[in-house]
Motif scaffolding. Sequence first.
Motif, PDB file in Angstrom:
ATOM      1  N   LEU A   1       0.819  -1.216   0.000  1.00  0.00           N
ATOM      2  CA  LEU A   1       0.000   0.000   0.000  1.00  0.00           C
ATOM      3  C   LEU A   1       0.850   1.262   0.000  1.00  0.00           C
ATOM      4  N   LEU A   2       0.194   2.340  -0.416  1.00  0.00           N
ATOM      5  CA  LEU A   2       0.764   3.684  -0.322  1.00  0.00           C
ATOM      6  C   LEU A   2      -0.149   4.519   0.556  1.00  0.00           C
ATOM      7  N   THR A   3       0.439   5.238   1.477  1.00  0.00           N
ATOM      8  CA  THR A   3      -0.327   6.196   2.276  1.00  0.00           C
ATOM      9  C   THR A   3      -0.117   7.580   1.695  1.00  0.00           C
ATOM     10  N   MET A   4      -0.892   8.535   2.187  1.00  0.00           N
ATOM     11  CA  MET A   4      -0.862   9.870   1.620  1.00  0.00           C
ATOM     12  C   MET A   4       0.543  10.471   1.706  1.00  0.00           C
ATOM     13  N   GLY A   5       1.029  10.959   0.574  1.00  0.00           N
ATOM     14  CA  GLY A   5       2.353  11.568   0.500  1.00  0.00           C
ATOM     15  C   GLY A   5       3.454  10.598   0.141  1.00  0.00           C
ATOM     16  N   GLU A   6       3.210   9.289   0.235  1.00  0.00           N
ATOM     17  CA  GLU A   6       4.225   8.307  -0.135  1.00  0.00           C
ATOM     18  C   GLU A   6       4.354   8.201  -1.649  1.00  0.00           C
ATOM     19  N   THR A   7       5.538   7.766  -2.105  1.00  0.00           N
ATOM     20  CA  THR A   7       5.787   7.612  -3.527  1.00  0.00           C
ATOM     21  C   THR A   7       6.308   6.207  -3.835  1.00  0.00           C
ATOM     22  N   LEU A   8       6.146   5.813  -5.085  1.00  0.00           N
ATOM     23  CA  LEU A   8       6.698   4.568  -5.607  1.00  0.00           C
ATOM     24  C   LEU A   8       7.573   4.939  -6.798  1.00  0.00           C
ATOM     25  N   GLY A   9       8.886   4.736  -6.646  1.00  0.00           N
ATOM     26  CA  GLY A   9       9.821   5.133  -7.678  1.00  0.00           C
ATOM     27  C   GLY A   9       9.906   4.129  -8.812  1.00  0.00           C
ATOM     28  N   ILE A  10      10.675   4.499  -9.840  1.00  0.00           N
ATOM     29  CA  ILE A  10      10.829   3.681 -11.043  1.00  0.00           C
ATOM     30  C   ILE A  10      11.298   2.264 -10.712  1.00  0.00           C
ATOM     31  N   ASP A  11      12.173   2.120  -9.726  1.00  0.00           N
ATOM     32  CA  ASP A  11      12.756   0.819  -9.398  1.00  0.00           C
ATOM     33  C   ASP A  11      12.086   0.148  -8.202  1.00  0.00           C
ATOM     34  N   GLU A  12      10.909   0.632  -7.811  1.00  0.00           N
ATOM     35  CA  GLU A  12      10.202   0.065  -6.671  1.00  0.00           C
ATOM     36  C   GLU A  12       8.908  -0.599  -7.117  1.00  0.00           C
ATOM     37  N   VAL A  13       8.382  -1.479  -6.256  1.00  0.00           N
ATOM     38  CA  VAL A  13       7.162  -2.205  -6.601  1.00  0.00           C
ATOM     39  C   VAL A  13       6.230  -2.297  -5.394  1.00  0.00           C
ATOM     40  N   LEU A  14       4.939  -2.499  -5.690  1.00  0.00           N
ATOM     41  CA  LEU A  14       3.956  -2.934  -4.699  1.00  0.00           C
ATOM     42  C   LEU A  14       3.718  -4.411  -4.915  1.00  0.00           C
ATOM     43  N   VAL A  15       3.568  -5.172  -3.837  1.00  0.00           N
ATOM     44  CA  VAL A  15       3.343  -6.610  -3.922  1.00  0.00           C
ATOM     45  C   VAL A  15       2.101  -6.944  -3.103  1.00  0.00           C
ATOM     46  N   SER A  16       1.186  -7.729  -3.683  1.00  0.00           N
ATOM     47  CA  SER A  16      -0.036  -8.093  -2.969  1.00  0.00           C
ATOM     48  C   SER A  16       0.310  -8.893  -1.716  1.00  0.00           C
ATOM     49  N   PRO A  17      -0.591  -8.945  -0.735  1.00  0.00           N
ATOM     50  CA  PRO A  17      -0.255  -9.507   0.583  1.00  0.00           C
ATOM     51  C   PRO A  17       0.396 -10.886   0.559  1.00  0.00           C
ATOM     52  N   ASN A  18      -0.071 -11.785  -0.313  1.00  0.00           N
ATOM     53  CA  ASN A  18       0.518 -13.124  -0.385  1.00  0.00           C
ATOM     54  C   ASN A  18       1.505 -13.275  -1.529  1.00  0.00           C
ATOM     55  N   GLY A  19       1.824 -12.166  -2.172  1.00  0.00           N
ATOM     56  CA  GLY A  19       2.856 -12.181  -3.204  1.00  0.00           C
ATOM     57  C   GLY A  19       2.410 -12.631  -4.573  1.00  0.00           C
ATOM     58  N   THR A  20       1.097 -12.773  -4.812  1.00  0.00           N
ATOM     59  CA  THR A  20       0.627 -13.282  -6.100  1.00  0.00           C
ATOM     60  C   THR A  20       0.838 -12.275  -7.225  1.00  0.00           C
ATOM     61  N   PHE A  21       0.553 -11.001  -6.952  1.00  0.00           N
ATOM     62  CA  PHE A  21       0.650  -9.972  -7.985  1.00  0.00           C
ATOM     63  C   PHE A  21       1.660  -8.906  -7.587  1.00  0.00           C
ATOM     64  N   THR A  22       2.277  -8.315  -8.611  1.00  0.00           N
ATOM     65  CA  THR A  22       3.230  -7.222  -8.419  1.00  0.00           C
ATOM     66  C   THR A  22       2.837  -6.060  -9.323  1.00  0.00           C
ATOM     67  N   MET A  23       2.970  -4.841  -8.805  1.00  0.00           N
ATOM     68  CA  MET A  23       2.728  -3.646  -9.595  1.00  0.00           C
ATOM     69  C   MET A  23       3.962  -2.770  -9.551  1.00  0.00           C
ATOM     70  N   GLY A  24       4.368  -2.296 -10.716  1.00  0.00           N
ATOM     71  CA  GLY A  24       5.540  -1.435 -10.797  1.00  0.00           C
ATOM     72  C   GLY A  24       5.683  -0.892 -12.200  1.00  0.00           C
ATOM     73  N   PHE A  25       6.823  -0.294 -12.478  1.00  0.00           N
ATOM     74  CA  PHE A  25       7.075   0.309 -13.782  1.00  0.00           C
ATOM     75  C   PHE A  25       7.749  -0.708 -14.705  1.00  0.00           C
ATOM     76  N   PHE A  26       7.416  -0.637 -15.986  1.00  0.00           N
ATOM     77  CA  PHE A  26       8.009  -1.554 -16.960  1.00  0.00           C
ATOM     78  C   PHE A  26       8.225  -0.834 -18.290  1.00  0.00           C
ATOM     79  N   THR A  27       9.142  -1.371 -19.065  1.00  0.00           N
ATOM     80  CA  THR A  27       9.371  -0.939 -20.438  1.00  0.00           C
ATOM     81  C   THR A  27       9.024  -2.114 -21.338  1.00  0.00           C
ATOM     82  N   PRO A  28       8.026  -1.977 -22.225  1.00  0.00           N
ATOM     83  CA  PRO A  28       7.532  -3.141 -22.970  1.00  0.00           C
ATOM     84  C   PRO A  28       8.467  -3.601 -24.077  1.00  0.00           C
TER      85      PRO A  28
END
Length: 480
Positions: free
Chosen positions: A49-76
């Motif tokens: 999760l992100l709380t107010m004012g927090e950031t997610l940088g180019i090299d960082e990711v969010l991961v769902s609680p059990n690790g099934t899904f990841t969200m982040g930046f990509f170059t296709p």
Amino acid sequence: MGFFLGEMRYTCKTFGTHPVSMERVFYTLFLFICVAFPSLIPSAAAKDLLTMGETLGIDEVLVSPNGTFTMGFFTPGKNTSSRARNRYLGLWYSSIPDTILWVANREQPLVDSGAFLTLTENGNLALVDGNKRSVWSTSVTSASNDTVAVLMETGNLVLKQGANTSLWESFDYQTDTLLQGMKVKYNPTTFESNKLVAWRSADDPSPGDVFFQIKYYCMFLFNKTDIIWRSNSWDGKNVTYSKKSSVVDRDIEIWVHFLTNTTDTLLMHVLASGSLPAKISVNPAGTLEIMAVQKSKEIWEPYQTAPTTFCEKYGRCGPWATCNDYQARPTSCECLYGFIPKKKVEWDNGIFTAGCERRTQLQRNNAGNFKLIDDIKVPDKFSVGEGNTEAECRLKCLSSSNCTAYLFRNHSSPLTPPCLIWYGDLLDVRTLYDGEGRNLYIRLAASEIGENGKSNEALRPSLISASSVLIIAALILIIM
């Protein structure tokens, strides 16, 4: 970002000279992985999760609680053109990062390494470039200072206010893919749903020309304005489809439920045995694909695709002709009873575009009779007729000299009416089986039916592949 090996903790920074050459080799290799594939390195402090004012940088990711899904930046893709610098915020199944399931900024790529995702002071998620310019935002107006952004275990990115209020969900803004629990919204007034739009190409996630949409109780696959594929018409039945797949080495169940307490949403459930996910995607090449995770290989494997056969492609035999993939004859196309090829030479040479025409024209002062054609896919371009019984539906057709066919189905929902009427040519007719076909009555001159209309022998074309059956079960969606 860190990585544990036994009791030694290495981090992505320079340590200087190491006295042990093997350790230096290991560290050099690990540093390369940190730099080249940052999203693949596990973190002791991975967050969901992100709380107010927090950031997610180019090299960082969010991961769902059990690790099934990841969200982040990509170059296709592997494109070496200027597009290779484009970055997007996307979602992927954690162990299969090469397949992107959702894209936030598909029309507004980021081109600098200073970009980031943030939860702003007004409670919205925003993608910001290196010049502090917002290129994408959730644009919620009712957010407050206790809003958080959470990546759920389903893969849904949710803006939450308090414990129970969802202000915005990524599942409501699909791109080219449907995951378990996503909804396709259908408007019963316009007879259209929202669209799933394929990528422009494998290297370009911007919206392409191929898209999926529900129109008039059918599922369509389009390339711009051209129809590629059309499903059979949905009759409102709830469907549960289960099949063992040797491709994905497990059972997949497709559940389709009509939600009577809603008015414009079709809800799709794709339930694979175990916890591994399945998905449905629109491909830039012009196909609709059901795919599931192959548990032994950790890759997405195709389970079913449409269109695949000759007859699954839209309107292959032209008007007033039926298409049959499995009939034992040189051609899959056959004129309906009472019709003959419109261009005989072309027809005999396998060119079916012109279709068929009436052998005997209807007379306006003659009501004509109806011929039963059974086990077929509901033709395209129908109108909703007034009639709650077959007799009323028949009379509705007889009341207009322009009516060419009618269909009545006993099982229907409030949004899939029982009486369907055609006022022109019958298009995209196909032979079906296993109860998927419908009984259609076409209007013919009395001389075609027989004296006094006594003969009503049904034309019975035979089989079809199961792919359309599965695609319908997997994609039908439930009306809100």
